[in-house]
Design a protein around this motif. Structure first.
Motif, short mmCIF file in Angstrom:
data_model
loop_
_atom_site.label_atom_id
_atom_site.label_comp_id
_atom_site.label_asym_id
_atom_site.label_seq_id
_atom_site.Cartn_x
_atom_site.Cartn_y
_atom_site.Cartn_z
N PRO A 166 0.31 8.83 7.15
CA PRO A 166 -1.14 8.70 7.13
C PRO A 166 -1.69 7.89 5.96
N GLU A 167 -0.87 7.64 4.93
CA GLU A 167 -1.35 6.85 3.80
C GLU A 167 -0.89 5.38 3.85
N THR A 168 -0.14 5.02 4.92
CA THR A 168 0.22 3.62 5.11
C THR A 168 -0.86 2.97 5.95
N LEU A 169 -1.66 2.11 5.34
CA LEU A 169 -2.83 1.55 6.02
C LEU A 169 -2.46 0.52 7.07
N GLN A 170 -1.60 -0.43 6.68
CA GLN A 170 -1.14 -1.45 7.62
C GLN A 170 0.35 -1.68 7.39
N TRP A 171 1.06 -1.92 8.48
CA TRP A 171 2.51 -2.16 8.42
C TRP A 171 2.83 -3.31 9.36
N PHE A 172 3.54 -4.30 8.85
CA PHE A 172 3.88 -5.49 9.64
C PHE A 172 5.39 -5.74 9.55
N ASP A 232 3.60 -4.02 3.97
CA ASP A 232 2.72 -2.89 4.24
C ASP A 232 1.78 -2.66 3.07
N THR A 233 0.67 -1.97 3.35
CA THR A 233 -0.37 -1.80 2.34
C THR A 233 -0.79 -0.33 2.25
N PHE A 234 -1.36 0.00 1.08
CA PHE A 234 -1.73 1.37 0.76
C PHE A 234 -2.98 1.35 -0.10
N GLU A 235 -3.72 2.45 -0.06
CA GLU A 235 -4.87 2.57 -0.94
C GLU A 235 -4.46 3.09 -2.32
N ALA A 236 -3.39 3.88 -2.36
CA ALA A 236 -3.00 4.53 -3.62
C ALA A 236 -1.49 4.58 -3.74
N GLU A 237 -1.02 4.80 -4.97
CA GLU A 237 0.41 4.86 -5.24
C GLU A 237 1.08 5.99 -4.47
N SER A 238 0.35 7.07 -4.22
CA SER A 238 0.94 8.18 -3.47
C SER A 238 1.39 7.73 -2.08
#
Length: 217
Positions: A40-46, A60-66
């Protein structure tokens, strides 16, 4: 309000010559592990393949280090570590793939049910800033966002920086090769190439990519 990507990972996967198809199959399995909100914390994955090279990559991108830590400790990374020696010519450099997202446009246009979310191709551009021009390159990439926002056929675009280095990049994705070509002929590309001698140690490293799978939170 949707979460905004702040950090990410870009991990190239160098396939062994006789395992190119197997790496593609592995990434299809990786896509299945990413669906259903399993991270749920992985915003985008390519998952992509570099054009004319036996090289794939996961971005892949995330909002936070967690979120990034959870992904590195998750099922896809576990599977990658377990299969790396059989599939890859060199170990994936996950630590070296840590990046900051400086600016982004995330406006997908394809159906959620589509494995590729309507995307077929993309670009991976790496930029090595002159040591004295790091801040100028960072500012240039941030300032490019309004120009990208005006590009109707560029639905996903990321400006990135590999912290602790003088390396920056752009990753973007398109529904059609025509959209990619329009972007390469657009204002961001013109402005970037006009500043190569001033800001960069050499020409941008531009690789076209084929999109294999996408998940978007």
């Amino acid at each position: 309000m949707p979460a905004e990507p702040k950090i990410g990972l870009l991990v190239p996967l160098h396939a062994k010559p006789d395992q190119i198809g197997a790496v593609a199959d592995f990434l299809n399995v990786g896509y299945s592990l990413m669906t259903g909100n399993q991270e749920p914390e992985t915003l985008q994955w390519f998952a992509v393949k570099y054009e004319n090279q036996p090289v794939y990559a996961i971005f892949d991108t995330f909002e936070a280090e967690s979120g990034r830590k959870a992904h590195i400790d998750g099922k896809v990374a576990d599977a990658l570590r377990a299969n790396a020696s059989a599939l890859l010519a060199q170990s994936p450099d996950i630590a070296g793939g840590h990046l900051d997202v400086l600016a982004s446009k995330v406006k997908p246009q394809g159906p959620e049910s589509d494995v590729k979310k309507g995307l077929t191709c993309g670009l991976r551009v790496l930029l090595k800033a002159k040591t004295s021009k790091v801040s100028q390159v960072r500012d240039f990439l941030k300032s490019a966002l309004p120009l990208v926002e005006a590009e109707q056929e560029t639905p996903l675009w990321y400006a990135i920086e590999f912290p602790g280095t003088n390396v920056f990049g752009i990753l973007d994705f398109f529904a059609t090769p025509g959209g990619l070509d329009l972007h390469l002929e657009g204002e961001v590309a013109k402005a970037l190439f006009a500043k190569v001698d001033e800001l960069l140690e050499g020409p941008p490293d531009v690789v076209k990519t084929e999109v294999l799978g996408v998940t978007l939170l």
